[in-house]
Design a protein around this motif. Structure first.
Motif, PDB file in Angstrom:
ATOM      1  N   PRO A  55      32.686   2.359  13.121  1.00 56.89           N
ATOM      2  CA  PRO A  55      33.820   3.207  13.500  1.00 56.89           C
ATOM      3  C   PRO A  55      34.300   2.917  14.916  1.00 56.89           C
ATOM      4  O   PRO A  55      33.535   2.465  15.770  1.00 56.89           O
ATOM      5  CB  PRO A  55      33.251   4.627  13.416  1.00 56.89           C
ATOM      6  N   ASP A  56      35.567   3.195  15.152  1.00 55.05           N
ATOM      7  CA  ASP A  56      36.152   2.995  16.484  1.00 55.05           C
ATOM      8  C   ASP A  56      35.504   3.882  17.540  1.00 55.05           C
ATOM      9  O   ASP A  56      35.629   3.611  18.730  1.00 55.05           O
ATOM     10  CB  ASP A  56      37.662   3.266  16.457  1.00 55.05           C
ATOM     11  N   THR A  57      34.823   4.928  17.111  1.00 54.21           N
ATOM     12  CA  THR A  57      34.173   5.831  18.061  1.00 54.21           C
ATOM     13  C   THR A  57      32.930   5.223  18.689  1.00 54.21           C
ATOM     14  O   THR A  57      32.432   5.730  19.689  1.00 54.21           O
ATOM     15  CB  THR A  57      33.786   7.152  17.364  1.00 54.21           C
ATOM     16  N   VAL A  58      32.430   4.124  18.111  1.00 56.85           N
ATOM     17  CA  VAL A  58      31.249   3.442  18.657  1.00 56.85           C
ATOM     18  C   VAL A  58      31.718   2.408  19.675  1.00 56.85           C
ATOM     19  O   VAL A  58      32.504   1.510  19.353  1.00 56.85           O
ATOM     20  CB  VAL A  58      30.421   2.759  17.544  1.00 56.85           C
ATOM     21  N   ALA A  59      31.234   2.546  20.907  1.00 56.73           N
ATOM     22  CA  ALA A  59      31.584   1.600  21.971  1.00 56.73           C
ATOM     23  C   ALA A  59      30.780   0.314  21.780  1.00 56.73           C
ATOM     24  O   ALA A  59      29.558   0.345  21.699  1.00 56.73           O
ATOM     25  CB  ALA A  59      31.290   2.205  23.330  1.00 56.73           C
ATOM     26  N   LEU A  60      31.488  -0.804  21.681  1.00 53.26           N
ATOM     27  CA  LEU A  60      30.836  -2.106  21.530  1.00 53.26           C
ATOM     28  C   LEU A  60      30.729  -2.779  22.885  1.00 53.26           C
ATOM     29  O   LEU A  60      31.651  -2.724  23.697  1.00 53.26           O
ATOM     30  CB  LEU A  60      31.633  -2.989  20.570  1.00 53.26           C
ATOM     31  N   GLN A  61      29.599  -3.417  23.131  1.00 52.74           N
ATOM     32  CA  GLN A  61      29.345  -4.138  24.377  1.00 52.74           C
ATOM     33  C   GLN A  61      29.581  -5.619  24.131  1.00 52.74           C
ATOM     34  O   GLN A  61      29.009  -6.190  23.201  1.00 52.74           O
ATOM     35  CB  GLN A  61      27.906  -3.919  24.838  1.00 52.74           C
ATOM     36  N   GLN A  62      30.414  -6.233  24.953  1.00 51.50           N
ATOM     37  CA  GLN A  62      30.685  -7.660  24.804  1.00 51.50           C
ATOM     38  C   GLN A  62      29.865  -8.475  25.779  1.00 51.50           C
ATOM     39  O   GLN A  62      29.473  -7.995  26.839  1.00 51.50           O
ATOM     40  CB  GLN A  62      32.165  -7.938  25.006  1.00 51.50           C
ATOM     41  N   VAL A  63      29.615  -9.714  25.393  1.00 51.18           N
ATOM     42  CA  VAL A  63      28.902 -10.675  26.223  1.00 51.18           C
ATOM     43  C   VAL A  63      29.940 -11.628  26.800  1.00 51.18           C
ATOM     44  O   VAL A  63      30.780 -12.150  26.065  1.00 51.18           O
ATOM     45  CB  VAL A  63      27.863 -11.457  25.379  1.00 51.18           C
ATOM     46  N   ASP A  64      29.901 -11.821  28.124  1.00 49.08           N
ATOM     47  CA  ASP A  64      30.856 -12.733  28.757  1.00 49.08           C
ATOM     48  C   ASP A  64      30.832 -14.090  28.076  1.00 49.08           C
ATOM     49  O   ASP A  64      29.760 -14.633  27.795  1.00 49.08           O
ATOM     50  CB  ASP A  64      30.535 -12.901  30.246  1.00 49.08           C
ATOM     51  N   GLY A  65      32.013 -14.624  27.814  1.00 55.01           N
ATOM     52  CA  GLY A  65      32.110 -15.943  27.204  1.00 55.01           C
ATOM     53  C   GLY A  65      31.987 -15.929  25.691  1.00 55.01           C
ATOM     54  O   GLY A  65      32.025 -16.975  25.060  1.00 55.01           O
ATOM     55  N   ASN A  66      31.823 -14.755  25.085  1.00 51.68           N
ATOM     56  CA  ASN A  66      31.705 -14.679  23.637  1.00 51.68           C
ATOM     57  C   ASN A  66      32.767 -13.719  23.120  1.00 51.68           C
ATOM     58  O   ASN A  66      32.698 -12.517  23.367  1.00 51.68           O
ATOM     59  CB  ASN A  66      30.310 -14.198  23.231  1.00 51.68           C
ATOM     60  N   SER A  67      33.725 -14.261  22.400  1.00 49.37           N
ATOM     61  CA  SER A  67      34.816 -13.424  21.895  1.00 49.37           C
ATOM     62  C   SER A  67      34.647 -13.094  20.416  1.00 49.37           C
ATOM     63  O   SER A  67      35.491 -12.455  19.828  1.00 49.37           O
ATOM     64  CB  SER A  67      36.151 -14.133  22.107  1.00 49.37           C
ATOM     65  N   ARG A  68      33.540 -13.530  19.810  1.00 46.50           N
ATOM     66  CA  ARG A  68      33.336 -13.309  18.379  1.00 46.50           C
ATOM     67  C   ARG A  68      32.409 -12.140  18.083  1.00 46.50           C
ATOM     68  O   ARG A  68      32.605 -11.423  17.107  1.00 46.50           O
ATOM     69  CB  ARG A  68      32.780 -14.578  17.730  1.00 46.50           C
ATOM     70  N   LEU A  69      31.386 -11.937  18.912  1.00 49.71           N
ATOM     71  CA  LEU A  69      30.385 -10.915  18.631  1.00 49.71           C
ATOM     72  C   LEU A  69      30.260  -9.910  19.767  1.00 49.71           C
ATOM     73  O   LEU A  69      30.510 -10.226  20.926  1.00 49.71           O
ATOM     74  CB  LEU A  69      29.010 -11.568  18.418  1.00 49.71           C
ATOM     75  N   ALA A  70      29.853  -8.709  19.399  1.00 43.15           N
ATOM     76  CA  ALA A  70      29.517  -7.668  20.363  1.00 43.15           C
ATOM     77  C   ALA A  70      28.300  -6.942  19.795  1.00 43.15           C
ATOM     78  O   ALA A  70      27.805  -7.295  18.719  1.00 43.15           O
ATOM     79  CB  ALA A  70      30.686  -6.717  20.549  1.00 43.15           C
ATOM     80  N   TYR A  71      27.833  -5.931  20.519  1.00 41.51           N
ATOM     81  CA  TYR A  71      26.652  -5.204  20.036  1.00 41.51           C
ATOM     82  C   TYR A  71      26.709  -3.749  20.457  1.00 41.51           C
ATOM     83  O   TYR A  71      27.478  -3.354  21.327  1.00 41.51           O
ATOM     84  CB  TYR A  71      25.367  -5.853  20.542  1.00 41.51           C
ATOM     85  N   PHE A  72      25.889  -2.969  19.781  1.00 40.81           N
ATOM     86  CA  PHE A  72      25.605  -1.602  20.185  1.00 40.81           C
ATOM     87  C   PHE A  72      24.159  -1.331  19.790  1.00 40.81           C
ATOM     88  O   PHE A  72      23.529  -2.151  19.113  1.00 40.81           O
ATOM     89  CB  PHE A  72      26.583  -0.586  19.554  1.00 40.81           C
ATOM     90  N   TYR A  73      23.629  -0.229  20.243  1.00 42.03           N
ATOM     91  CA  TYR A  73      22.248   0.128  19.905  1.00 42.03           C
ATOM     92  C   TYR A  73      22.236   1.317  18.953  1.00 42.03           C
ATOM     93  O   TYR A  73      23.052   2.237  19.072  1.00 42.03           O
ATOM     94  CB  TYR A  73      21.451   0.474  21.171  1.00 42.03           C
ATOM     95  N   TYR A  74      21.322   1.265  18.007  1.00 41.53           N
ATOM     96  CA  TYR A  74      21.082   2.370  17.084  1.00 41.53           C
ATOM     97  C   TYR A  74      19.575   2.491  16.901  1.00 41.53           C
ATOM     98  O   TYR A  74      18.921   1.504  16.561  1.00 41.53           O
ATOM     99  CB  TYR A  74      21.764   2.118  15.733  1.00 41.53           C
ATOM    100  N   ASN A  75      19.052   3.665  17.155  1.00 45.49           N
ATOM    101  CA  ASN A  75      17.620   3.922  16.975  1.00 45.49           C
ATOM    102  C   ASN A  75      16.759   2.914  17.757  1.00 45.49           C
ATOM    103  O   ASN A  75      15.740   2.435  17.267  1.00 45.49           O
ATOM    104  CB  ASN A  75      17.261   3.922  15.489  1.00 45.49           C
ATOM    105  N   GLY A  76      17.207   2.563  18.966  1.00 45.28           N
ATOM    106  CA  GLY A  76      16.442   1.663  19.821  1.00 45.28           C
ATOM    107  C   GLY A  76      16.528   0.194  19.477  1.00 45.28           C
ATOM    108  O   GLY A  76      15.828  -0.623  20.071  1.00 45.28           O
ATOM    109  N   GLU A  77      17.387  -0.177  18.538  1.00 48.20           N
ATOM    110  CA  GLU A  77      17.531  -1.575  18.116  1.00 48.20           C
ATOM    111  C   GLU A  77      18.971  -2.055  18.313  1.00 48.20           C
ATOM    112  O   GLU A  77      19.913  -1.300  18.054  1.00 48.20           O
ATOM    113  CB  GLU A  77      17.167  -1.731  16.634  1.00 48.20           C
ATOM    114  N   PRO A  78      19.146  -3.316  18.711  1.00 46.78           N
ATOM    115  CA  PRO A  78      20.506  -3.847  18.823  1.00 46.78           C
ATOM    116  C   PRO A  78      21.108  -4.112  17.439  1.00 46.78           C
ATOM    117  O   PRO A  78      20.406  -4.500  16.508  1.00 46.78           O
ATOM    118  CB  PRO A  78      20.318  -5.156  19.595  1.00 46.78           C
ATOM    119  N   VAL A  79      22.397  -3.878  17.347  1.00 45.42           N
ATOM    120  CA  VAL A  79      23.149  -4.135  16.125  1.00 45.42           C
ATOM    121  C   VAL A  79      24.310  -5.049  16.503  1.00 45.42           C
ATOM    122  O   VAL A  79      25.122  -4.690  17.365  1.00 45.42           O
ATOM    123  CB  VAL A  79      23.679  -2.814  15.517  1.00 45.42           C
TER     124      VAL A  79
END
Length: 93
Positions: A55-79
């Motif tokens: 959902p758009d309500t989840v803030a995604l974290q981007q990695v510099d130099g990577n425009s394809r993937l981002a991540y967020f954490y759920y239950n202590g694990e990266p997604v």
């Protein structure tokens, strides 16, 4: 003619494998970055699964130099999330 078709097929297979390998490397880089830069856990009604839309309500974290993937954490694990589709491509380490 059959030989040419075989060469084209093998070349296509090799390029596809190479592209898939690059995607896997990219996943590892983002996963390593996420492990070193954890965030607060996202609040979702259900546990994230591969292919789910984020959902758009989840803030995604981007990695510099990577425009394809981002991540967020759920239950202590990266997604890991595909930025173009906001679909989940990996859950956990």
């Amino acid at each position: 003619m059959l030989r040419t078709a075989l060469i084209v097929a093998l070349s296509t297979l090799a390029l596809t494998s190479l592209a898939a390998g690059q995607g896997a490397d990219e996943n590892v880089i983002v996963l390593q970055y996420a492990a070193e830069h954890p965030t607060d856990n996202a609040q979702l009604p259900t546990a994230p699964q591969l292919g789910d839309s984020v959902p758009d309500t989840v803030a995604l974290q981007q990695v510099d130099g990577n425009s394809r993937l981002a991540y967020f954490y759920y239950n202590g694990e990266p997604v890991l999330v595909d930025l173009k589709t906001r679909s989940i491509v990996r859950v956990g380490q």
